[in-house]
Scaffold this active site. Structure first.
Site, PDB file in Angstrom:
ATOM      1  CG  ASN A  39      -5.353  -8.100   6.686  1.00  0.00           C
ATOM      2  OD1 ASN A  39      -4.569  -8.171   5.744  1.00  0.00           O
ATOM      3  ND2 ASN A  39      -6.338  -8.948   6.855  1.00  0.00           N
ATOM      4  CE  LYS A  41      -0.754   3.998  12.155  1.00  0.00           C
ATOM      5  NZ  LYS A  41       0.364   4.259  11.280  1.00  0.00           N
ATOM      6  CE  LYS A  43       1.396  -4.918   6.917  1.00  0.00           C
ATOM      7  NZ  LYS A  43       0.163  -4.352   7.501  1.00  0.00           N
ATOM      8  CB  THR A  44       6.268   0.196   6.766  1.00  0.00           C
ATOM      9  OG1 THR A  44       5.893  -0.651   5.674  1.00  0.00           O
ATOM     10  CG2 THR A  44       7.381   1.121   6.309  1.00  0.00           C
ATOM     11  CB  THR A  45       5.595   2.009  11.849  1.00  0.00           C
ATOM     12  OG1 THR A  45       4.765   2.751  10.955  1.00  0.00           O
ATOM     13  CG2 THR A  45       6.011   2.886  13.008  1.00  0.00           C
ATOM     14  NE  ARG A  53      16.016  -1.743  19.233  1.00  0.00           N
ATOM     15  CZ  ARG A  53      14.910  -2.409  19.573  1.00  0.00           C
ATOM     16  NH1 ARG A  53      14.722  -3.642  19.128  1.00  0.00           N
ATOM     17  NH2 ARG A  53      14.001  -1.851  20.345  1.00  0.00           N
ATOM     18  CG  PHE A  94      -0.041   2.560  -3.454  1.00  0.00           C
ATOM     19  CD1 PHE A  94       0.127   1.591  -2.473  1.00  0.00           C
ATOM     20  CD2 PHE A  94       0.040   3.893  -3.097  1.00  0.00           C
ATOM     21  CE1 PHE A  94       0.365   1.946  -1.155  1.00  0.00           C
ATOM     22  CE2 PHE A  94       0.280   4.258  -1.777  1.00  0.00           C
ATOM     23  CZ  PHE A  94       0.448   3.281  -0.806  1.00  0.00           C
ATOM     24  CD1 TRP A  96      -4.548   1.880  -5.599  1.00  0.00           C
ATOM     25  CD2 TRP A  96      -3.498   0.163  -4.644  1.00  0.00           C
ATOM     26  NE1 TRP A  96      -4.103   2.297  -4.368  1.00  0.00           N
ATOM     27  CE2 TRP A  96      -3.460   1.251  -3.757  1.00  0.00           C
ATOM     28  CE3 TRP A  96      -2.894  -1.039  -4.254  1.00  0.00           C
ATOM     29  CZ2 TRP A  96      -2.835   1.181  -2.508  1.00  0.00           C
ATOM     30  CZ3 TRP A  96      -2.285  -1.102  -3.021  1.00  0.00           C
ATOM     31  CH2 TRP A  96      -2.267  -0.005  -2.173  1.00  0.00           C
ATOM     32  CD  GLU A 131       4.119  -2.315   2.244  1.00  0.00           C
ATOM     33  OE1 GLU A 131       3.529  -3.414   2.178  1.00  0.00           O
ATOM     34  OE2 GLU A 131       3.707  -1.373   2.926  1.00  0.00           O
TER      35      GLU A 131
END
Length: 199
Positions: A39, A41, A43-45, A53, A94, A96, A131
Site C-alpha cells: 500500500n 508509495k 512501486k512504479t517509481t 538502469r 483510473f 474509478w 499496475e
C-alpha cells in the site's frame, strides 16, 4: 589499534566472510520476476528506476502502463527519446473515473496484446507491467493468461510487476518480492500530489 577498532575489524571480517559465501553460492544466470506491491508509495517509481538502469546499459525495455496511463509521468517524459524504450499505455485512466467495466476491459485487453508481444520477444531485456495487479483484481485479465506469458518468456528476460494486492500466484512464482509499507503519506494529510515528486 584501539579495542573499538579491533572489535569493528573483527565484525567487518565476519560480515565480509558471510557476504562472500552468499556471492559464491549465487551461481545462476537468468532473467528475474520482481513484484513491487503493498500500500505504500514508490512501486512504479522503483520500476522506472530499474528501467533507467537497464537503458543505461543499452538494453531494450518495454513498459506497459495500466491504470495511470493518462497521467503525466516525469520518468516517461525524460526517457521517451531513448530508442531502446517502448511504452504502451492503457489510456483510459483510473478505473474509478471511467466507471465503465466494458470499456476498461476492452482497453486492458488491447494493451495486453502489447505486453504479450514484449514478453515473447527475446530482444527485450526488461518488461514492466505497471499496475497490472488491478487488472487481475478487477477481472479484466485472467491470471492464467498472465502467469503463462510470464512463465514462457525468454530465459534472459526480466519482468517487473507493480501494484497493490499482487495476486498470490505471481508472488509465488516471483524471484524477488518487495512490499512498500504505508507508514505515513502526505495525501492523507490533505497535501496534493506534487509534480516531479509523486508523478
Amino acid at each position: 589499534m584501539t579495542d573499538r577498532q579491533q572489535r569493528h575489524q573483527r565484525a567487518m571480517q565476519k560480515l565480509k566472510a558471510h557476504v562472500d559465501d552468499k556471492v559464491a553460492a549465487a551461481d545462476q544466470q537468468r532473467g528475474l520476476l520482481l513484484v513491487f506491491t503493498g500500500n505504500g508509495k514508490g512501486k512504479t517509481t522503483a520500476a522506472w528506476g530499474t528501467v533507467t538502469r537497464a537503458l543505461g546499459y543499452g538494453y531494450r525495455v518495454g513498459v506497459v502502463q495500466f491504470i495511470k496511463g493518462l497521467w503525466e509521468c516525469g520518468e516517461r517524459e525524460r526517457l521517451a527519446a531513448d530508442a531502446n524504450l517502448e511504452v504502451s499505455i492503457m489510456a483510459t485512466g483510473f478505473t474509478w473515473e471511467t466507471q465503465n467495466r466494458e470499456s476498461d476491459t476492452a482497453a486492458c485487453q488491447a494493451v495486453w496484446q502489447d505486453a504479450a508481444r514484449l514478453l515473447a520477444d527475446p530482444e527485450v531485456y526488461l518488461v514492466v507491467l505497471d499496475e497490472i495487479t488491478y487488472m487481475l483484481k478487477f477481472g479484466y485479465l485472467d491470471i492464467d493468461t498472465v502467469r503463462q506469458a510470464i512463465a514462457d518468456r525468454p530465459p534472459e528476460q526480466s519482468v517487473i510487476v507493480t501494484g497493490r494486492n499482487a495476486h498470490r500466484e505471481l508472488i509465488e512464482m516471483a524471484d524477488t518480492v518487495s512490499e512498500m509499507q504505508d507508514v505515513k503519506h502526505a495525501f492523507d494529510a490533505g497535501i496534493q500530489a506534487r509534480r516531479g515528486i509523486d508523478y
